[in-house]
Design a protein around this motif. Sequence first.
Motif, PDB file in Angstrom:
ATOM      1  N   ILE A  71       0.863  -1.177   0.000  1.00  0.00           N
ATOM      2  CA  ILE A  71       0.000   0.000   0.000  1.00  0.00           C
ATOM      3  C   ILE A  71       0.903   1.231   0.000  1.00  0.00           C
ATOM      4  O   ILE A  71       1.830   1.319   0.805  1.00  0.00           O
ATOM      5  CB  ILE A  71      -0.922   0.015   1.237  1.00  0.00           C
ATOM      6  N   TYR A  72       0.633   2.154  -0.918  1.00  0.00           N
ATOM      7  CA  TYR A  72       1.503   3.327  -1.051  1.00  0.00           C
ATOM      8  C   TYR A  72       0.794   4.583  -0.533  1.00  0.00           C
ATOM      9  O   TYR A  72      -0.436   4.639  -0.459  1.00  0.00           O
ATOM     10  CB  TYR A  72       1.897   3.535  -2.513  1.00  0.00           C
ATOM     11  N   GLN A  73       1.610   5.591  -0.183  1.00  0.00           N
ATOM     12  CA  GLN A  73       1.082   6.876   0.251  1.00  0.00           C
ATOM     13  C   GLN A  73       1.937   7.992  -0.326  1.00  0.00           C
ATOM     14  O   GLN A  73       3.126   7.810  -0.620  1.00  0.00           O
ATOM     15  CB  GLN A  73       1.048   6.976   1.772  1.00  0.00           C
ATOM     16  N   CYS A  74       1.304   9.156  -0.485  1.00  0.00           N
ATOM     17  CA  CYS A  74       2.053  10.333  -0.912  1.00  0.00           C
ATOM     18  C   CYS A  74       2.676  10.991   0.322  1.00  0.00           C
ATOM     19  O   CYS A  74       2.372  10.598   1.446  1.00  0.00           O
ATOM     20  CB  CYS A  74       1.127  11.298  -1.655  1.00  0.00           C
ATOM     21  N   PRO A  75       3.527  12.006   0.157  1.00  0.00           N
ATOM     22  CA  PRO A  75       4.129  12.667   1.331  1.00  0.00           C
ATOM     23  C   PRO A  75       3.109  13.276   2.285  1.00  0.00           C
ATOM     24  O   PRO A  75       3.418  13.503   3.456  1.00  0.00           O
ATOM     25  CB  PRO A  75       5.018  13.745   0.696  1.00  0.00           C
ATOM     26  N   ASN A  76       1.882  13.522   1.813  1.00  0.00           N
ATOM     27  CA  ASN A  76       0.840  14.079   2.674  1.00  0.00           C
ATOM     28  C   ASN A  76       0.000  12.993   3.348  1.00  0.00           C
ATOM     29  O   ASN A  76      -0.952  13.316   4.067  1.00  0.00           O
ATOM     30  CB  ASN A  76      -0.078  15.007   1.872  1.00  0.00           C
ATOM     31  N   GLY A  77       0.320  11.726   3.096  1.00  0.00           N
ATOM     32  CA  GLY A  77      -0.352  10.636   3.783  1.00  0.00           C
ATOM     33  C   GLY A  77      -1.539  10.035   3.064  1.00  0.00           C
ATOM     34  O   GLY A  77      -2.201   9.142   3.603  1.00  0.00           O
ATOM     35  N   THR A  90      -0.246  11.598 -12.910  1.00  0.00           N
ATOM     36  CA  THR A  90      -0.375  13.027 -12.608  1.00  0.00           C
ATOM     37  C   THR A  90      -0.167  13.341 -11.139  1.00  0.00           C
ATOM     38  O   THR A  90      -0.531  14.416 -10.675  1.00  0.00           O
ATOM     39  CB  THR A  90      -1.770  13.523 -13.033  1.00  0.00           C
ATOM     40  N   GLY A  91       0.387  12.407 -10.374  1.00  0.00           N
ATOM     41  CA  GLY A  91       0.599  12.633  -8.959  1.00  0.00           C
ATOM     42  C   GLY A  91      -0.508  12.043  -8.123  1.00  0.00           C
ATOM     43  O   GLY A  91      -1.379  11.321  -8.603  1.00  0.00           O
ATOM     44  N   CYS A  92      -0.507  12.358  -6.849  1.00  0.00           N
ATOM     45  CA  CYS A  92      -1.504  11.834  -5.920  1.00  0.00           C
ATOM     46  C   CYS A  92      -2.897  12.205  -6.392  1.00  0.00           C
ATOM     47  O   CYS A  92      -3.167  13.385  -6.664  1.00  0.00           O
ATOM     48  CB  CYS A  92      -1.250  12.393  -4.520  1.00  0.00           C
ATOM     49  N   PRO A  93      -3.827  11.247  -6.512  1.00  0.00           N
ATOM     50  CA  PRO A  93      -5.179  11.574  -6.981  1.00  0.00           C
ATOM     51  C   PRO A  93      -5.963  12.446  -6.017  1.00  0.00           C
ATOM     52  O   PRO A  93      -6.977  13.014  -6.401  1.00  0.00           O
ATOM     53  CB  PRO A  93      -5.830  10.187  -7.135  1.00  0.00           C
ATOM     54  N   THR A  94      -5.488  12.559  -4.762  1.00  0.00           N
ATOM     55  CA  THR A  94      -6.198  13.375  -3.777  1.00  0.00           C
ATOM     56  C   THR A  94      -5.651  14.800  -3.718  1.00  0.00           C
ATOM     57  O   THR A  94      -6.411  15.770  -3.743  1.00  0.00           O
ATOM     58  CB  THR A  94      -6.106  12.730  -2.379  1.00  0.00           C
ATOM     59  N   ARG A  96      -2.613  15.808  -5.589  1.00  0.00           N
ATOM     60  CA  ARG A  96      -1.776  16.077  -6.761  1.00  0.00           C
ATOM     61  C   ARG A  96      -0.303  16.232  -6.434  1.00  0.00           C
ATOM     62  O   ARG A  96       0.488  16.651  -7.286  1.00  0.00           O
ATOM     63  CB  ARG A  96      -2.260  17.334  -7.526  1.00  0.00           C
ATOM     64  N   HIS A  97       0.091  15.903  -5.205  1.00  0.00           N
ATOM     65  CA  HIS A  97       1.514  15.941  -4.859  1.00  0.00           C
ATOM     66  C   HIS A  97       2.218  14.810  -5.595  1.00  0.00           C
ATOM     67  O   HIS A  97       1.646  13.760  -5.875  1.00  0.00           O
ATOM     68  CB  HIS A  97       1.687  15.783  -3.349  1.00  0.00           C
ATOM     69  N   GLU A  98       3.472  15.032  -5.908  1.00  0.00           N
ATOM     70  CA  GLU A  98       4.238  14.010  -6.612  1.00  0.00           C
ATOM     71  C   GLU A  98       4.316  12.724  -5.781  1.00  0.00           C
ATOM     72  O   GLU A  98       4.594  12.759  -4.585  1.00  0.00           O
ATOM     73  CB  GLU A  98       5.653  14.517  -6.901  1.00  0.00           C
ATOM     74  N   LEU A  99       4.068  11.615  -6.447  1.00  0.00           N
ATOM     75  CA  LEU A  99       4.119  10.321  -5.764  1.00  0.00           C
ATOM     76  C   LEU A  99       5.541   9.780  -5.756  1.00  0.00           C
ATOM     77  O   LEU A  99       6.265   9.890  -6.742  1.00  0.00           O
ATOM     78  CB  LEU A  99       3.206   9.305  -6.477  1.00  0.00           C
ATOM     79  N   GLY A 100       5.905   9.204  -4.638  1.00  0.00           N
ATOM     80  CA  GLY A 100       7.185   8.516  -4.565  1.00  0.00           C
ATOM     81  C   GLY A 100       6.952   7.030  -4.407  1.00  0.00           C
ATOM     82  O   GLY A 100       5.995   6.465  -4.970  1.00  0.00           O
ATOM     83  N   ASN A 101       7.803   6.374  -3.664  1.00  0.00           N
ATOM     84  CA  ASN A 101       7.643   4.947  -3.380  1.00  0.00           C
ATOM     85  C   ASN A 101       7.540   4.721  -1.876  1.00  0.00           C
ATOM     86  O   ASN A 101       8.181   3.836  -1.320  1.00  0.00           O
ATOM     87  CB  ASN A 101       8.816   4.144  -3.957  1.00  0.00           C
ATOM     88  N   ILE A 102       6.709   5.545  -1.237  1.00  0.00           N
ATOM     89  CA  ILE A 102       6.572   5.468   0.217  1.00  0.00           C
ATOM     90  C   ILE A 102       5.513   4.431   0.563  1.00  0.00           C
ATOM     91  O   ILE A 102       4.368   4.522   0.135  1.00  0.00           O
ATOM     92  CB  ILE A 102       6.167   6.832   0.804  1.00  0.00           C
TER      93      ILE A 102
END
Length: 305
Positions: A71-77, A90-94, A96-102
């Motif tokens: 399960i992945y998360q963006c830097p904003n959780g 296009t980034g986090c669907p919630t 729009r922050h860039e997605l990493g591999n967190i």
Amino acid sequence: MAPGGGICKEVIESSIEFSDYEMATSSVELRGSPCRKATTGFSGNLGTTSNNDVHELLECPVCLNLMYPPIYQCPNGHTLCSSCKARVRTGCPTCRHELGNIRCLALEKVAESLELPCRYQIWGCQDIFPYYSKLKHEKNCNYRPYNCPYAGAECSVTGDIPLLVRHLKNDHKVDMHDGSTFNHRYVKANALEIENATWMLTVFNCFGRHFCLHFEAFHLGMAPVYMAFLRFMGDEEEARQFSYSLEVGGNGRKLTWQGIPRSIRDSHKRVRDSQDGLIIQRNLALFFSDCLQSLFFFFYLFAYR
């Protein structure tokens, strides 16, 4: 009898496996469904938070399927499942922050404490399963609905056996017969022509159960063949309690096949490709005809237990 089929358009079966858990992604209960409501009240070691609330947290915001590791998360959780992460560009669907591999290890750990009912609870399954075992069970649950056994066209209808019998009769106009024997004559106008088409599907009601008799023409490799086989409208375990005999004859000759019906849990394509039935090569089939311009099949079916 009018043919019960058309051009074969087999539904391609596919599954997406998750590493570590060997489970396939599947649609799960959406908010408001009976199975979803059934999760309320099952509280594990989650304090004042109900299983239902955590269940919502485990829904991917993109596909609404339950999420399984990783399960992945963006830097904003904000979380999403691995399948959607691979598709989102296009980034986090919630946010729009860039997605990493967190990895969201905390949510993965919380999921381990959950116990949920089978999604087929409304069909009769009363078992409760740990979160990571639920989908594995549901793939083989005896209460899961059956797929429509009609092979002449794609059909997405699912349900229990009585529903499918009505569906075959009313929507596909399939011939229905009572009794364990069947005797019919089939005529092929051009014996030298093989079409990749289902010729016939007939449903039999005997011993309080229903059976599907398939008869079709297709190419096995480069060889044109005719094939007939029987499928049982029920699970594989019950199908093994029955046997059947299938005979084709004409022009003073006959060919007999004895076998065990296959469950409709096995797709039409799988049974056909396994060659588990009466297979007649075209050259052999011509011996049952009185001339090369036409082909006559006399089928005798006898099912017994």
